[in-house]
Structure formats: C-alpha cells, structure tokens
Write an enzyme that holds these catalytic residues in place. Structure first.
Site, PDB file in Angstrom:
ATOM      1  N   GLU A 111      -7.239  -5.987   4.043  1.00 42.12           N
ATOM      2  CA  GLU A 111      -6.120  -6.834   5.154  1.00 42.12           C
ATOM      3  C   GLU A 111      -6.590  -8.294   5.280  1.00 42.12           C
ATOM      4  O   GLU A 111      -5.907  -9.322   6.110  1.00 42.12           O
ATOM      5  CB  GLU A 111      -5.737  -6.236   5.259  1.00 42.12           C
ATOM      6  CG  GLU A 111      -4.868  -4.943   5.274  1.00 42.12           C
ATOM      7  CD  GLU A 111      -3.604  -4.536   4.291  1.00 42.12           C
ATOM      8  OE1 GLU A 111      -3.615  -5.923   4.478  1.00 42.12           O
ATOM      9  OE2 GLU A 111      -2.925  -4.430   4.047  1.00 42.12           O
TER      10      GLU A 111
ATOM     11  N   LEU B 277       0.803  -1.466  -0.211  1.00 44.98           N
ATOM     12  CA  LEU B 277       0.335   0.057   0.145  1.00 44.98           C
ATOM     13  C   LEU B 277       0.792   1.413  -0.022  1.00 44.98           C
ATOM     14  O   LEU B 277       0.267   2.219   0.503  1.00 44.98           O
ATOM     15  CB  LEU B 277      -1.469   0.339   1.169  1.00 44.98           C
ATOM     16  CG  LEU B 277      -2.217  -0.756   1.078  1.00 44.98           C
ATOM     17  CD1 LEU B 277      -2.766  -0.722   2.937  1.00 44.98           C
ATOM     18  CD2 LEU B 277      -3.078  -0.406  -0.321  1.00 44.98           C
TER      19      LEU B 277
END
Length: 172
Positions: free
Chosen positions: A97, A25
C-alpha cells in the site's frame, strides 16, 4: 497432517491484527490473490463491514486506484471486508500500500455487517455492539482535486463507474 494444522493454528493464534479492506484486495477483486498467498503471510476472512464514520472513497489517477480519503464525516459509510492478519501479512500490506507515503495505516471503527469469524476471539471482536477497530489504509496525501471526484460507498473494479483498475504488471 494433524500436527501441521496444529502448528498453523498455533502460529495463527499469535499476534494478529484486524485489517479492513475496501478496494482491490477484497474477494473477487484484482489484488485478492495477495490476501490468500500464504508466502506473504496469513490473512483470515472474518466478515463484512462498513466504516462507522463517512469517508470519501474515490477512484483516481491513470491506473484507476481506489482511495479512501481520510476526511471523516464526508462521503459514505464505505463497505469492505474484515480480515485478521499476522505480522508478516501486515508488513506485506504496508509495503504493498506504499505506507506511509501513498496510504497511511490508521485505526478506524468498523460496523460489522456479517460475521464469519468463529470461536473466542472472533466473537469477542464482534461483541462490542457490532463495532470493531481495524487498521485501514486511507490517505491524507492526495491532490486537492480528488475531493471533487465522485464518492462511492463500495468498490468493484468492474463497476458501473467504468474505471477498471490497472494491475501493476500492466502499467507503463
């Protein structure tokens, strides 16, 4: 246009959480596109940091996913980026996630290395001796053999480790 900006900053000034990202990310990495997609919520880059405690950062599985194993005191001070995110982005990140099954979101102390956050709250975050508390997606749910994998202090999908991350849309 001024009113739109005002509304955006007013919305942004609401309940914000600090998140530390160390893997895909981060800027320049394969999933950074999600951090700047305002349809998923708001994420504002605050600066760069590293974990105060050492943790093992491994690249594991057939898709070469970076995982920070939640084993404080082992490994390296892991480098990453600090963001302030709104509730919508935090909810997206939890889902992205695989929280709480694949990763667990926990508070960790992060040493600020470089701060870009401007204004009251940003400076207040960095004021406490350069250490801030951030949510971090680490894991306690990993196969025991991962502890024996090489530990990294920072992650780059195209790093010298040769383990390129496989995007979700490219997985079988």
């Amino acid at each position: 246009m001024g009113n739109v900006r005002l509304c955006l900053s007013a919305a942004f000034a609401g309940t914000m959480a600090r998140v530390f990202v160390y893997g895909t990310l981060k800027k320049g990495q394969p999933n950074y596109k999600h951090m700047i997609n305002t349809a998923k919520g708001l994420a504002k880059f605050q600066g760069r940091g590293r974990t105060v405690e050492k943790y093992p950062l491994v690249i594991a599985g057939k898709y070469n996913i970076p995982y920070m194993l939640n084993i404080p005191g082992t490994g390296h001070h892991v480098a990453g980026e600090i963001y302030s995110v709104d509730d919508q982005m935090l909810q997206f990140l939890d889902e992205f996630e695989g929280c709480p099954d694949m990763y667990q979101r926990t508070l960790m102390r992060i040493e600020v290395v470089e701060w870009e956050g401007k204004g009251g709250t940003g400076e207040a975050w960095a004021a406490a001796e350069g250490v801030v508390e951030c949510f971090v997606y680490s894991t306690t749910t990993y196969p025991p053999e991962w502890v024996g994998l090489p530990y990294h202090d920072s992650y780059d999908s195209s790093g010298k480790h040769g383990l390129s991350y496989v995007l979700r849309e490219s997985r079988d």
